[in-house]
Motif scaffolding. Structure first.
Motif, PDB file in Angstrom:
ATOM      1  N   GLY A 252       0.768  -1.304   0.053  1.00 47.82           N
ATOM      2  CA  GLY A 252      -0.082   0.079   0.083  1.00 47.82           C
ATOM      3  C   GLY A 252       0.802   1.369  -0.121  1.00 47.82           C
ATOM      4  N   GLN A 253       1.758   1.127  -0.542  1.00 50.85           N
ATOM      5  CA  GLN A 253       2.761   2.396  -0.538  1.00 50.85           C
ATOM      6  C   GLN A 253       2.715   3.286  -1.719  1.00 50.85           C
ATOM      7  OE1 GLN A 253       6.382   0.023  -0.811  1.00 50.85           O
ATOM      8  NE2 GLN A 253       6.626  -0.319   1.371  1.00 50.85           N
ATOM      9  N   ARG A 254       2.567   4.579  -1.629  1.00 49.49           N
ATOM     10  CA  ARG A 254       2.493   5.615  -2.548  1.00 49.49           C
ATOM     11  C   ARG A 254       3.537   5.963  -3.009  1.00 49.49           C
ATOM     12  NH1 ARG A 254       2.098  11.395  -2.341  1.00 49.49           N
ATOM     13  NH2 ARG A 254       0.831  12.040  -3.990  1.00 49.49           N
ATOM     14  N   VAL A 255       3.779   5.750  -4.346  1.00 47.83           N
ATOM     15  CA  VAL A 255       4.712   6.407  -5.173  1.00 47.83           C
ATOM     16  C   VAL A 255       4.612   7.410  -5.921  1.00 47.83           C
ATOM     17  CG1 VAL A 255       6.324   5.635  -7.165  1.00 47.83           C
ATOM     18  CG2 VAL A 255       5.344   3.838  -5.698  1.00 47.83           C
ATOM     19  N   THR A 256       5.413   8.453  -5.640  1.00 44.14           N
ATOM     20  CA  THR A 256       5.351   9.851  -6.232  1.00 44.14           C
ATOM     21  C   THR A 256       6.599   9.966  -7.261  1.00 44.14           C
ATOM     22  OG1 THR A 256       6.439  10.849  -4.411  1.00 44.14           O
ATOM     23  CG2 THR A 256       4.016  10.766  -4.346  1.00 44.14           C
ATOM     24  N   SER A 257       6.560  10.720  -8.291  1.00 42.15           N
ATOM     25  CA  SER A 257       7.500  10.850  -9.211  1.00 42.15           C
ATOM     26  C   SER A 257       7.332  12.009  -9.816  1.00 42.15           C
ATOM     27  CB  SER A 257       7.635   9.539 -10.216  1.00 42.15           C
ATOM     28  OG  SER A 257       6.298   9.544 -10.933  1.00 42.15           O
ATOM     29  N   ARG A 258       8.281  12.503 -10.709  1.00 43.67           N
ATOM     30  CA  ARG A 258       8.425  13.442 -11.718  1.00 43.67           C
ATOM     31  C   ARG A 258       9.552  13.224 -12.747  1.00 43.67           C
ATOM     32  NH1 ARG A 258       9.950  18.251  -7.983  1.00 43.67           N
ATOM     33  NH2 ARG A 258      12.142  17.891  -7.188  1.00 43.67           N
ATOM     34  N   PRO A 259       9.428  13.454 -14.016  1.00 37.58           N
ATOM     35  CA  PRO A 259      10.399  13.612 -15.003  1.00 37.58           C
ATOM     36  C   PRO A 259      11.522  14.608 -14.731  1.00 37.58           C
ATOM     37  CG  PRO A 259       8.460  14.442 -16.051  1.00 37.58           C
ATOM     38  CD  PRO A 259       8.167  14.258 -14.597  1.00 37.58           C
ATOM     39  N   VAL A 260      12.611  14.299 -14.827  1.00 36.99           N
ATOM     40  CA  VAL A 260      13.876  14.844 -14.536  1.00 36.99           C
ATOM     41  C   VAL A 260      15.098  14.786 -15.841  1.00 36.99           C
ATOM     42  CG1 VAL A 260      13.305  15.320 -12.079  1.00 36.99           C
ATOM     43  CG2 VAL A 260      14.962  13.554 -12.810  1.00 36.99           C
ATOM     44  N   GLU A 271       9.868   8.560  -5.208  1.00 34.86           N
ATOM     45  CA  GLU A 271       9.895   8.668  -3.641  1.00 34.86           C
ATOM     46  C   GLU A 271       8.858   7.697  -3.302  1.00 34.86           C
ATOM     47  OE1 GLU A 271       9.359  12.383  -1.875  1.00 34.86           O
ATOM     48  OE2 GLU A 271      11.176  13.284  -2.643  1.00 34.86           O
ATOM     49  N   THR A 272       9.016   6.913  -2.463  1.00 31.91           N
ATOM     50  CA  THR A 272       8.283   5.843  -1.775  1.00 31.91           C
ATOM     51  C   THR A 272       8.709   5.606  -0.333  1.00 31.91           C
ATOM     52  OG1 THR A 272       7.090   3.836  -2.095  1.00 31.91           O
ATOM     53  CG2 THR A 272       9.473   3.778  -2.518  1.00 31.91           C
ATOM     54  N   VAL A 273       7.830   4.622   0.340  1.00 26.90           N
ATOM     55  CA  VAL A 273       8.367   4.105   1.491  1.00 26.90           C
ATOM     56  C   VAL A 273       8.499   2.621   1.767  1.00 26.90           C
ATOM     57  CG1 VAL A 273       7.440   3.951   3.993  1.00 26.90           C
ATOM     58  CG2 VAL A 273       6.694   5.776   2.543  1.00 26.90           C
ATOM     59  N   HIS A 274       9.645   2.310   2.245  1.00 27.88           N
ATOM     60  CA  HIS A 274      10.103   0.906   2.477  1.00 27.88           C
ATOM     61  C   HIS A 274       9.293   0.098   3.099  1.00 27.88           C
ATOM     62  CE1 HIS A 274      12.793  -2.525   3.638  1.00 27.88           C
ATOM     63  NE2 HIS A 274      13.175  -2.370   2.392  1.00 27.88           N
ATOM     64  N   SER A 275       9.116  -1.194   3.173  1.00 26.11           N
ATOM     65  CA  SER A 275       8.204  -1.870   4.009  1.00 26.11           C
ATOM     66  C   SER A 275       8.394  -1.657   5.530  1.00 26.11           C
ATOM     67  CB  SER A 275       8.218  -3.373   3.573  1.00 26.11           C
ATOM     68  OG  SER A 275       9.538  -4.006   3.670  1.00 26.11           O
ATOM     69  N   ASP A 276       9.568  -1.372   5.948  1.00 26.16           N
ATOM     70  CA  ASP A 276       9.876  -0.867   7.378  1.00 26.16           C
ATOM     71  C   ASP A 276       9.503   0.332   7.889  1.00 26.16           C
ATOM     72  OD1 ASP A 276      11.694   0.311   6.463  1.00 26.16           O
ATOM     73  OD2 ASP A 276      13.557  -0.761   7.067  1.00 26.16           O
ATOM     74  N   GLY A 277       8.975   0.974   6.792  1.00 26.51           N
ATOM     75  CA  GLY A 277       8.465   2.264   7.058  1.00 26.51           C
ATOM     76  C   GLY A 277       9.601   3.463   6.803  1.00 26.51           C
ATOM     77  N   ARG A 278      10.892   3.223   6.372  1.00 24.49           N
ATOM     78  CA  ARG A 278      11.688   4.132   5.926  1.00 24.49           C
ATOM     79  C   ARG A 278      11.466   4.841   4.553  1.00 24.49           C
ATOM     80  NH1 ARG A 278      17.214   1.729   5.746  1.00 24.49           N
ATOM     81  NH2 ARG A 278      16.098  -0.318   5.086  1.00 24.49           N
ATOM     82  N   PRO A 279      11.534   6.164   4.428  1.00 22.60           N
ATOM     83  CA  PRO A 279      11.165   6.748   3.055  1.00 22.60           C
ATOM     84  C   PRO A 279      12.478   6.528   2.210  1.00 22.60           C
ATOM     85  CG  PRO A 279      12.271   8.400   4.646  1.00 22.60           C
ATOM     86  CD  PRO A 279      11.869   7.044   5.468  1.00 22.60           C
ATOM     87  N   ILE A 280      12.030   6.103   1.032  1.00 26.33           N
ATOM     88  CA  ILE A 280      12.960   6.098  -0.051  1.00 26.33           C
ATOM     89  C   ILE A 280      12.998   6.853  -1.185  1.00 26.33           C
ATOM     90  CG2 ILE A 280      13.528   4.138  -1.989  1.00 26.33           C
ATOM     91  CD1 ILE A 280      12.613   1.955  -0.287  1.00 26.33           C
ATOM     92  N   ARG A 281      14.162   7.671  -1.474  1.00 28.90           N
ATOM     93  CA  ARG A 281      14.356   8.277  -2.596  1.00 28.90           C
ATOM     94  C   ARG A 281      15.200   7.847  -3.611  1.00 28.90           C
ATOM     95  NH1 ARG A 281      16.957  13.631  -1.001  1.00 28.90           N
ATOM     96  NH2 ARG A 281      15.842  14.527  -2.746  1.00 28.90           N
ATOM     97  N   LEU A 282      14.550   7.819  -4.945  1.00 26.18           N
ATOM     98  CA  LEU A 282      15.248   7.115  -6.236  1.00 26.18           C
ATOM     99  C   LEU A 282      15.355   7.961  -7.384  1.00 26.18           C
ATOM    100  CD1 LEU A 282      15.881   4.554  -7.457  1.00 26.18           C
ATOM    101  CD2 LEU A 282      13.482   3.988  -7.695  1.00 26.18           C
TER     102      LEU A 282
END
Length: 321
Positions: A252-260, A271-282
């Motif tokens: 149920g993690q929300r994925v946000t994005s933009r083209p760059v 950007e999303t959230v890892h299964s352990d609750g940590r934010p992930i930037r990619l």
């Protein structure tokens, strides 16, 4: 000292470009430029010594390149102990950003490794090179430094410097190198197809976007789970990508994005959230050739994304391409 600082600041941007393209790390590049300043101030504070320098730009480039060469030689040992795969720090900029032109080789045929034009793929290939080869290739093909000056940096002959650059050029254009030849319009079409395929969850649809020999590399710096070896081949890469998006959906993690622009090539910031609750930037960079993706480069090491601005409230998934 004020005059010295003014002269140096006029060269700083170009020196940072030189160091960043050699080292693949903005923090290391900034350190190299600072060390160049210290050597400059120490050597040229004497007006007599300063008068002996006929070409300040060339002197600074040579000094900075020698510092980078030392860093590259020591980096080999550090990167062998790096957890997982290593990717360079991405240069992320808005879609409307224009690449800098200061100090680059004027002939487009000599810009095979100009990283703000050809993207992350070539920066990854530069990692294959011996330090001396990398210095020779970047100085000559990117910054148009004559081989006589490169020989001075490397402490070798002009002929040997020319040979080092030639061998390096062959290595980064080898048959197994991810190819990137797409213009911006083709990059956009392919990325739109990629996003649509990942949205569908259909492997067959994604395979139509991926080259048969596509390669995927991921750098988490040990902070998050990531493939420790390159994922190679359309089927393997396609299943890996769909698995990533599938896991996000299951949790149920929300994925946000933009083209760059990533190293000057169309990519995605996510950007999303890892299964352990940590934010992930990619930051995801692509290589595109003949309407298919030949390389996918996932940078999710937070230590290499410190300069990347966060996404805004208007960013979402799928990205607005």
């Amino acid at each position: 000292m004020r005059d010295l600082a003014t002269e140096f600041e006029a060269e700083r941007r170009r020196l940072l470009a030189v160091a960043n393209r050699m080292l693949g790390s903005r923090s290391e590049a900034e350190d190299a430029v600072q060390e160049t300043w210290l050597r400059y101030a120490g050597a040229l504070a004497d007006p007599t010594a300063r008068a002996e320098i006929r070409d300040l730009s060339a002197w600074l480039t040579t000094t900075c390149a020698r510092i980078c060469l030392d860093v590259l030689r020591s980096a080999r040992v550090r990167r062998e102990a790096y957890p997982g795969q290593w990717l360079p720090e991405p240069v992320v900029s808005p879609l409307d950003a224009k690449p800098p032109t200061d100090g680059y080789a004027p002939d487009p045929a000599e810009r095979a490794v100009r990283t703000d034009q050809v993207g992350t793929a070539i920066r990854v290939m530069l990692e294959r090179l011996a330090p001396e080869q990398r210095v020779a290739l970047v100085l000559h093909d990117v910054f148009a430094v004559p081989f006589a000056g490169i020989a001075d940096v490397l402490g070798t002959t002009e002929a040997a410097a020319r040979q080092l650059a030639s061998r390096a050029r062959r290595a980064v254009t080898a048959a197994d190198a991810p190819r990137h030849t797409a213009d911006p319009a083709e990059q956009r079409r392919v990325l739109e197809a990629f996003v649509a395929a990942t949205e569908s969850g259909e492997l067959d649809q994604l395979l139509r976007v991926l080259a048969p020999d596509v390669i995927l590399l991921g750098d988490s710096g040990g902070h998050f789970p990531a493939a420790r070896r390159p994922v190679v081949g359309a089927d393997a890469v396609g299943r890996f990508i769909l698995g990533l998006f599938g896991r996000a959906g299951r949790y149920g993690q929300r994925v946000t994005s933009r083209p760059v622009l990533v190293d000057g090539v169309l990519g995605l910031q996510m950007e999303t959230v890892h299964s352990d609750g940590r934010p992930i930037r990619l930051v995801v960079a692509f290589a595109v050739h003949e309407a298919r993706i030949t390389g996918v480069f996932n940078q999710l090491n937070p230590e290499k994304l410190g300069d990347v601005p966060p996404l805004g409230d208007d960013d979402g998934w799928p990205p607005r391409l």
